[in-house]
Design a protein around this motif. Structure first.
Motif, PDB file in Angstrom:
ATOM      1  N   PHE A 101     -14.170   7.717  -3.799  1.00 16.57           N
ATOM      2  CA  PHE A 101     -15.389   7.284  -4.483  1.00 16.57           C
ATOM      3  C   PHE A 101     -15.412   5.764  -4.487  1.00 16.57           C
ATOM      4  N   LYS A 102     -16.463   5.192  -3.901  1.00 17.04           N
ATOM      5  CA  LYS A 102     -16.587   3.734  -3.799  1.00 17.04           C
ATOM      6  C   LYS A 102     -15.278   3.121  -3.289  1.00 17.04           C
ATOM      7  N   ASN A 103     -14.651   2.188  -4.049  1.00 18.72           N
ATOM      8  CA  ASN A 103     -13.476   1.540  -3.445  1.00 18.72           C
ATOM      9  C   ASN A 103     -12.142   2.155  -3.874  1.00 18.72           C
ATOM     10  N   ALA A 125     -10.255  -8.196 -12.066  1.00 18.29           N
ATOM     11  CA  ALA A 125     -11.038  -9.318 -11.530  1.00 18.29           C
ATOM     12  C   ALA A 125     -12.440  -8.858 -11.144  1.00 18.29           C
ATOM     13  N   ASN A 126     -13.305  -9.819 -10.848  1.00 17.42           N
ATOM     14  CA  ASN A 126     -14.641  -9.479 -10.355  1.00 17.42           C
ATOM     15  C   ASN A 126     -14.508  -8.661  -9.069  1.00 17.42           C
ATOM     16  N   ALA A 127     -15.418  -7.718  -8.910  1.00 17.56           N
ATOM     17  CA  ALA A 127     -15.476  -6.851  -7.715  1.00 17.56           C
ATOM     18  C   ALA A 127     -14.219  -6.005  -7.522  1.00 17.56           C
ATOM     19  N   SER A 128     -13.440  -5.804  -8.596  1.00 15.77           N
ATOM     20  CA  SER A 128     -12.251  -4.957  -8.440  1.00 15.77           C
ATOM     21  C   SER A 128     -12.617  -3.474  -8.500  1.00 15.77           C
ATOM     22  N   GLY A 129     -13.675  -3.138  -9.243  1.00 14.35           N
ATOM     23  CA  GLY A 129     -14.089  -1.725  -9.295  1.00 14.35           C
ATOM     24  C   GLY A 129     -14.325  -1.188 -10.698  1.00 14.35           C
ATOM     25  N   LYS A 130     -14.375  -2.066 -11.690  1.00 14.36           N
ATOM     26  CA  LYS A 130     -14.576  -1.598 -13.077  1.00 14.36           C
ATOM     27  C   LYS A 130     -15.918  -0.875 -13.219  1.00 14.36           C
ATOM     28  N   SER A 131     -16.961  -1.486 -12.683  1.00 12.11           N
ATOM     29  CA  SER A 131     -18.277  -0.836 -12.808  1.00 12.11           C
ATOM     30  C   SER A 131     -18.369   0.400 -11.915  1.00 12.11           C
ATOM     31  N   ASN A 132     -17.552   0.440 -10.872  1.00 13.59           N
ATOM     32  CA  ASN A 132     -17.529   1.659 -10.048  1.00 13.59           C
ATOM     33  C   ASN A 132     -17.002   2.836 -10.877  1.00 13.59           C
ATOM     34  N   ILE A 133     -16.083   2.537 -11.792  1.00 14.85           N
ATOM     35  CA  ILE A 133     -15.585   3.598 -12.682  1.00 14.85           C
ATOM     36  C   ILE A 133     -16.721   4.068 -13.591  1.00 14.85           C
ATOM     37  N   ILE A 138     -27.878   5.590  -9.672  1.00 17.71           N
ATOM     38  CA  ILE A 138     -26.516   5.053  -9.620  1.00 17.71           C
ATOM     39  C   ILE A 138     -26.543   3.915  -8.593  1.00 17.71           C
ATOM     40  N   ARG A 139     -25.800   2.869  -8.872  1.00 16.12           N
ATOM     41  CA  ARG A 139     -25.836   1.707  -7.969  1.00 16.12           C
ATOM     42  C   ARG A 139     -25.498   2.091  -6.533  1.00 16.12           C
ATOM     43  N   GLY A 140     -26.214   1.507  -5.609  1.00 13.64           N
ATOM     44  CA  GLY A 140     -25.926   1.748  -4.188  1.00 13.64           C
ATOM     45  C   GLY A 140     -26.689   2.959  -3.689  1.00 13.64           C
ATOM     46  N   ASN A 167     -25.200   7.052   0.504  1.00 14.93           N
ATOM     47  CA  ASN A 167     -24.047   6.973   1.408  1.00 14.93           C
ATOM     48  C   ASN A 167     -23.103   5.818   1.061  1.00 14.93           C
ATOM     49  N   GLU A 168     -23.403   5.093  -0.013  1.00 12.45           N
ATOM     50  CA  GLU A 168     -22.471   4.045  -0.453  1.00 12.45           C
ATOM     51  C   GLU A 168     -21.531   4.541  -1.550  1.00 12.45           C
ATOM     52  N   MET A 169     -21.696   5.813  -1.926  1.00 16.62           N
ATOM     53  CA  MET A 169     -20.768   6.334  -2.945  1.00 16.62           C
ATOM     54  C   MET A 169     -19.473   6.776  -2.296  1.00 16.62           C
ATOM     55  N   VAL A 170     -19.570   7.306  -1.091  1.00 14.11           N
ATOM     56  CA  VAL A 170     -18.349   7.667  -0.367  1.00 14.11           C
ATOM     57  C   VAL A 170     -17.696   6.366   0.085  1.00 14.11           C
ATOM     58  N   ARG A 171     -16.382   6.320  -0.045  1.00 17.66           N
ATOM     59  CA  ARG A 171     -15.654   5.092   0.313  1.00 17.66           C
ATOM     60  C   ARG A 171     -15.907   4.703   1.767  1.00 17.66           C
ATOM     61  N   PHE A 172     -16.226   3.420   1.961  1.00 16.98           N
ATOM     62  CA  PHE A 172     -16.387   2.930   3.340  1.00 16.98           C
ATOM     63  C   PHE A 172     -15.016   2.930   3.999  1.00 16.98           C
ATOM     64  N   GLN A 173     -14.963   3.380   5.217  1.00 21.93           N
ATOM     65  CA  GLN A 173     -13.703   3.311   5.955  1.00 21.93           C
ATOM     66  C   GLN A 173     -13.944   2.348   7.107  1.00 21.93           C
ATOM     67  N   THR A 207     -13.765  -5.275 -20.006  1.00 26.34           N
ATOM     68  CA  THR A 207     -13.784  -6.621 -20.598  1.00 26.34           C
ATOM     69  C   THR A 207     -13.144  -7.639 -19.656  1.00 26.34           C
ATOM     70  N   HIS A 208     -13.639  -8.879 -19.787  1.00 27.18           N
ATOM     71  CA  HIS A 208     -13.004 -10.003 -19.090  1.00 27.18           C
ATOM     72  C   HIS A 208     -12.324 -10.901 -20.116  1.00 27.18           C
ATOM     73  N   SER A 209     -12.268 -10.442 -21.374  1.00 30.08           N
ATOM     74  CA  SER A 209     -11.839 -11.334 -22.443  1.00 30.08           C
ATOM     75  C   SER A 209     -10.343 -11.229 -22.749  1.00 30.08           C
ATOM     76  N   CYS A 253      -7.328  -3.252  -9.725  1.00 32.60           N
ATOM     77  CA  CYS A 253      -6.964  -4.381  -8.870  1.00 32.60           C
ATOM     78  C   CYS A 253      -7.173  -4.021  -7.409  1.00 32.60           C
ATOM     79  N   ARG A 254      -7.795  -4.960  -6.700  1.00 31.00           N
ATOM     80  CA  ARG A 254      -7.992  -4.762  -5.274  1.00 31.00           C
ATOM     81  C   ARG A 254      -6.786  -5.359  -4.575  1.00 31.00           C
ATOM     82  N   LEU A 255      -6.084  -4.547  -3.822  1.00 33.53           N
ATOM     83  CA  LEU A 255      -4.895  -5.069  -3.156  1.00 33.53           C
ATOM     84  C   LEU A 255      -5.307  -5.988  -2.014  1.00 33.53           C
TER      85      LEU A 255
HETATM   86  N1  LIG Z   1     -18.600   2.857  -0.868  1.00 39.55           N
HETATM   87  C1  LIG Z   1     -17.762   1.839  -1.064  1.00 39.55           C
HETATM   88  N2  LIG Z   1     -16.616   1.745  -0.353  1.00 39.55           N
HETATM   89  C2  LIG Z   1     -15.743   0.709  -0.527  1.00 39.55           C
HETATM   90  N3  LIG Z   1     -15.935  -0.271  -1.426  1.00 39.55           N
HETATM   91  C3  LIG Z   1     -17.052  -0.227  -2.168  1.00 39.55           C
HETATM   92  C4  LIG Z   1     -18.018   0.817  -2.043  1.00 39.55           C
HETATM   93  N4  LIG Z   1     -19.026   0.569  -2.916  1.00 39.55           N
HETATM   94  C5  LIG Z   1     -18.680  -0.554  -3.556  1.00 39.55           C
HETATM   95  N5  LIG Z   1     -17.503  -1.045  -3.118  1.00 39.55           N
HETATM   96  C6  LIG Z   1     -16.783  -2.259  -3.589  1.00 39.55           C
HETATM   97  O1  LIG Z   1     -16.871  -2.328  -4.983  1.00 39.55           O
HETATM   98  C7  LIG Z   1     -17.167  -3.689  -5.343  1.00 39.55           C
HETATM   99  C8  LIG Z   1     -17.960  -3.719  -6.617  1.00 39.55           C
HETATM  100  O2  LIG Z   1     -17.144  -3.249  -7.632  1.00 39.55           O
HETATM  101  P1  LIG Z   1     -17.611  -3.323  -9.137  1.00 39.55           P
HETATM  102  O3  LIG Z   1     -19.060  -3.582  -9.242  1.00 39.55           O
HETATM  103  O4  LIG Z   1     -17.084  -2.103  -9.796  1.00 39.55           O
HETATM  104  O5  LIG Z   1     -16.817  -4.602  -9.643  1.00 39.55           O
HETATM  105  P2  LIG Z   1     -16.446  -5.029 -11.121  1.00 39.55           P
HETATM  106  O6  LIG Z   1     -14.988  -4.856 -11.286  1.00 39.55           O
HETATM  107  O7  LIG Z   1     -17.335  -4.348 -12.080  1.00 39.55           O
HETATM  108  O8  LIG Z   1     -16.763  -6.570 -11.053  1.00 39.55           O
HETATM  109  P3  LIG Z   1     -17.463  -7.532 -12.123  1.00 39.55           P
HETATM  110  O9  LIG Z   1     -16.400  -7.898 -13.099  1.00 39.55           O
HETATM  111  O10 LIG Z   1     -17.889  -8.687 -11.289  1.00 39.55           O
HETATM  112  O11 LIG Z   1     -18.621  -6.827 -12.722  1.00 39.55           O
HETATM  113  C9  LIG Z   1     -17.973  -4.220  -4.170  1.00 39.55           C
HETATM  114  O12 LIG Z   1     -17.778  -5.604  -4.059  1.00 39.55           O
HETATM  115  C10 LIG Z   1     -17.411  -3.481  -2.996  1.00 39.55           C
HETATM  116  O13 LIG Z   1     -16.366  -4.229  -2.453  1.00 39.55           O
END
Ligand SMILES: Nc1ncnc2c1ncn2[C@@H]1O[C@H](COP(=O)(O)OP(=O)(O)OP(=O)(O)O)[C@@H](O)[C@H]1O
Ligand SMILES: [Mg+2]
Length: 427
Positions: free
Chosen positions: A10-12, A29-37, A68-70, A73-79, A351-353, A372-374
């Motif tokens: 699912f997503k990342n 961190a930003n873009a790590s995947g918190k909102s994806n959860i 849902i954001r995206g 076909n963006e919900m399945v993890r990009f390979q 949280t970022h706090s 965390c994104r490795l």
């Molecule tokens: N289908 C997908 N496959 C792989 N990665 C994805 C997919 N959809 C989203 N992502 C990754 O998830 C990231 C966004 O994650 P998310 O919005 O959960 O971040 P966040 O931790 O909430 O960041 P912030 O603190 O900035 O809000 C995108 O930058 C992208 O790299």
């Protein structure tokens, strides 16, 4: 209560599990995947509400359900380098413990597990259910694997799977064509009970993203629960204030949380019948919602959500500290820990706090996870902070906030995964 959420492709996330407690805190961190959860929880919530996958992904305007954001076909993890194919699927799995509110009156085991596998459709760009499973303790009480059995009524080819609604929608509510067919199975009742229990729990979630401008708006009477952006705040508060005891709790928290010496609220209506919110201070000053500060309104909305009539069991707040002064965060943490202490309500917050993180109690610490994104990958992992090497010790000596702001968590996590330097002995 929900005890875990597993996300597969699912997503990342490749295959990660979030441990869920009374108050679950997610950092990263930003873009790590918190909102994806959050998106994963919302997906399951949509299933619990009985929406079709198309509605869950694309929105259901009449119900106020946002997409849902995206794209689907963006919900399945990009390979890397691979096109999305019909073999791709993502899977979301929740585990829950029976409890008084949602499940215990059913004759089910203590632990219920529900999994849904979803794949993009070949042609339409939509989504379909590829598999669904329901377990009670270690007993499987429903699985779509029956669809694979040859020569049965239920043998369907894959494209037709998109016609099959979720078990939570059709069996959970004992309606629709599948219910009759499933009645031939002796376990039909347990399936129906399990599906009802899970649907109820998943349905009972709220996702808030407070927007002060929405909270300032007057509202027509009748609403009893807060909108996702904090809409209807005046009428929800008015309802709380009809109960003197709850009103006293509300005003005392607001007094603590803000520098205002709040004594009372007034709810005048305008010629159109809409209710306005006015906050009255002990010195006689009256502040309308229109000119109340953003932070005051956010606190009020939080209080209205957690202390009000909302019967939801799980509340999700993104970046919960937004707009709140750090000197007040201890009260926010105290409020949530108190509201969730008896296990009835659960709160999940990102949280970022660092300040807020330093304030969490021992029990919340156990359900704090870092995402965390490795390095050099697009994949993220989720780990309980308490499981990182020396985390318990360092929390005591340095405070959790410092470990977040100094990026210790990411370094320790990378090291624990065999991917980086020992944070104790950086190169
Ligand atoms: N289908 C997908 N496959 C792989 N990665 C994805 C997919 N959809 C989203 N992502 C990754 O998830 C990231 C966004 O994650 P998310 O919005 O959960 O971040 P966040 O931790 O909430 O960041 P912030 O603190 O900035 O809000 C995108 O930058 C992208 O790299
Ligand atoms: Mg985010």
């Amino acid at each position: 209560m929900i005890t875990s959420l597993r996300l597969k492709d699912f997503k990342n996330f490749v295959d990660e599990t979030l441990h869920v407690g009374p108050f679950t805190v997610i950092v990263g961190a930003n873009a790590s995947g918190k909102s994806n959860i959050r998106d994963a929880f919302r997906f399951l919530h949509g299933v619990g509400r009985g929406y079709s996958l198309a509605e869950i992904a694309g929105g259901k305007h009449e119900a106020g359900w946002k997409p849902i954001r995206g794209a689907t076909n963006e919900m399945v993890r990009f390979q890397a380098g691979a096109e999305i194919s019909e073999l791709d699927r993502f899977s979301l799995e929740v585990e829950m413990k029976s409890d008084r509110q949602a499940l215990s009156y059913l004759e089910l085991g203590d632990n219920i597990r529900y999994r849904i596998d979803v794949c993009p459709e070949d042609s339409s760009g939509g989504l379909s259910i590829a598999d669904e499973e329901l377990w009670s303790d270690s007993e499987e009480i429903y699985t779509t694997k029956i669809f694979d059995e040859p020569n049965t009524l239920l043998n369907r080819s894959k494209p037709a799977l998109c016609l099959v609604p979720s078990i939570l929608r059709d069996i959970g509510h004992a309606a629709g064509p599948l219910a009759d067919v499933l009645a031939i199975y002796s376990q039909a009742d347990r399936r129906s009970q399990g599906a009802t229990g899970v649907a109820r729990r998943l349905n009972s979630m709220r996702f808030f993203d407070f927007k002060p401008d929405h909270m300032r708006e007057p509202a027509f009477p009748g609403q009893t629960t807060l909108g996702d952006n904090g809409e209807y705040l005046p009428v929800v508060l008015r309802k709380i204030c009809t109960d003197q005891k709850r009103k006293a709790i509300l005003t005392s928290w607001l007094r603590e949380l803000t520098p205002m010496d709040v004594k009372d609220f007034e709810f005048p209506d305008d010629p159109s019948g809409r209710i306005h919110l006015v906050i009255c201070e002990a010195n006689g000053a009256k502040v309308s919602a229109n000119c109340a500060s953003d932070g005051t309104l956010r606190f009020l909305a939080l209080l209205a959500a957690l202390l009000g009539n909302d019967s939801a069991l799980i509340y999700f707040f993104e970046e919960i500290e937004n707009g709140l002064h750090s000197s007040r965060l201890h009260l926010l943490v105290e409020l949530i820990e108190r509201v969730t202490s008896d296990g009835t309500k659960q709160v999940v917050a990102t949280t970022h706090s660092p300040e807020m993180l330093s304030l969490v109690g021992d029990s919340t610490f156990e359900s704090t996870s870092v995402v965390c994104r490795l390095e050099d990958t697009n994949e993220a992992i989720i780990r309980p902070v308490a499981e990182l090497p020396k985390a318990r010790e360092l929390r005591k000596t340095q405070g959790l906030g410092r470990l977040l702001s100094g990026r210790w968590m990411e370094t320790a996590l990378a090291f624990a995964e065999g991917n980086g330097n020992d944070p104790e002995h950086p190169e």
